[in-house]
Each structure stands twice: as structure tokens, then as C-alpha cells.
Design a protein around this motif. Structure first.
Motif, PDB file in Angstrom:
ATOM      1  N   PHE A  12       0.851  -1.181   0.000  1.00 21.09           N
ATOM      2  CA  PHE A  12       0.000   0.000   0.000  1.00 21.09           C
ATOM      3  C   PHE A  12       0.887   1.230   0.000  1.00 21.09           C
ATOM      4  N   PRO A  13       0.682   2.138  -0.964  1.00 16.70           N
ATOM      5  CA  PRO A  13       1.532   3.327  -1.007  1.00 16.70           C
ATOM      6  C   PRO A  13       1.301   4.234   0.196  1.00 16.70           C
ATOM      7  N   SER A  18       3.660   8.940  -3.651  1.00 17.40           N
ATOM      8  CA  SER A  18       3.371   8.315  -4.924  1.00 17.40           C
ATOM      9  C   SER A  18       3.610   9.316  -6.046  1.00 17.40           C
ATOM     10  N   PHE A  19       4.203   8.845  -7.120  1.00 20.62           N
ATOM     11  CA  PHE A  19       4.515   9.730  -8.232  1.00 20.62           C
ATOM     12  C   PHE A  19       3.902   9.229  -9.526  1.00 20.62           C
ATOM     13  N   LEU A  20       2.785   8.517  -9.435  1.00 22.56           N
ATOM     14  CA  LEU A  20       2.099   8.028 -10.622  1.00 22.56           C
ATOM     15  C   LEU A  20       1.346   9.180 -11.284  1.00 22.56           C
ATOM     16  N   PRO A  21       1.240   9.153 -12.619  1.00 27.30           N
ATOM     17  CA  PRO A  21       0.526  10.232 -13.313  1.00 27.30           C
ATOM     18  C   PRO A  21      -0.910  10.416 -12.812  1.00 27.30           C
ATOM     19  N   ALA A  22      -1.593   9.327 -12.504  1.00 28.66           N
ATOM     20  CA  ALA A  22      -2.975   9.441 -12.019  1.00 28.66           C
ATOM     21  C   ALA A  22      -3.039  10.204 -10.701  1.00 28.66           C
ATOM     22  N   ASP A  23      -2.046  10.049  -9.850  1.00 30.64           N
ATOM     23  CA  ASP A  23      -2.027  10.764  -8.573  1.00 30.64           C
ATOM     24  C   ASP A  23      -1.899  12.268  -8.786  1.00 30.64           C
TER      25      ASP A  23
END
Length: 61
Positions: A12-13, A18-23
């Protein structure tokens, strides 16, 4: 019947890491939505989401 799966590891992040584009998009959406005092119609949400990227509407697209 036996399963070949012996273990499941779940990760679990941690919030803020978190560095995901969706975030990034969700963060921008929160910022834009925070500036609106009240949202009554779903079209108001749609307008904000259209500013952030391509929007597909379930049942229409």
C-alpha cells in the motif's frame, strides 16, 4: 482442489510518496474542486475533469 498460490504480498503506497501520473491528476482535480463553493450538477464535475485530460463518459462514449 488445491491452489498453487502460497502467499500474497500486498503493498500500500504511503500518502504523499506516490509519483504516478494518475495521482498528479487527482491532486490537480482536488485543487480545482476545492475552489468551487458548491457543486450541484454532475456536469460541473465533468467540466473540471475535461480541463485535466480526455474524459470518457460511461454510456455515452
Amino acid at each position: 482442489m488445491t491452489s498453487a498460490v502460497k502467499e500474497i504480498h500486498m503493498h500500500f503506497p504511503t500518502g504523499g510518496h506516490s509519483f504516478l501520473p494518475a495521482d498528479r491528476i487527482f491532486g490537480r482535480a482536488e485543487k480545482l474542486l476545492r475552489n468551487k463553493p458548491t457543486i450541484i450538477e454532475k456536469d460541473e464535475y465533468m467540466d473540471v475533469y475535461k480541463e485535466l485530460g480526455q474524459l470518457y463518459v460511461l454510456g455515452q462514449d
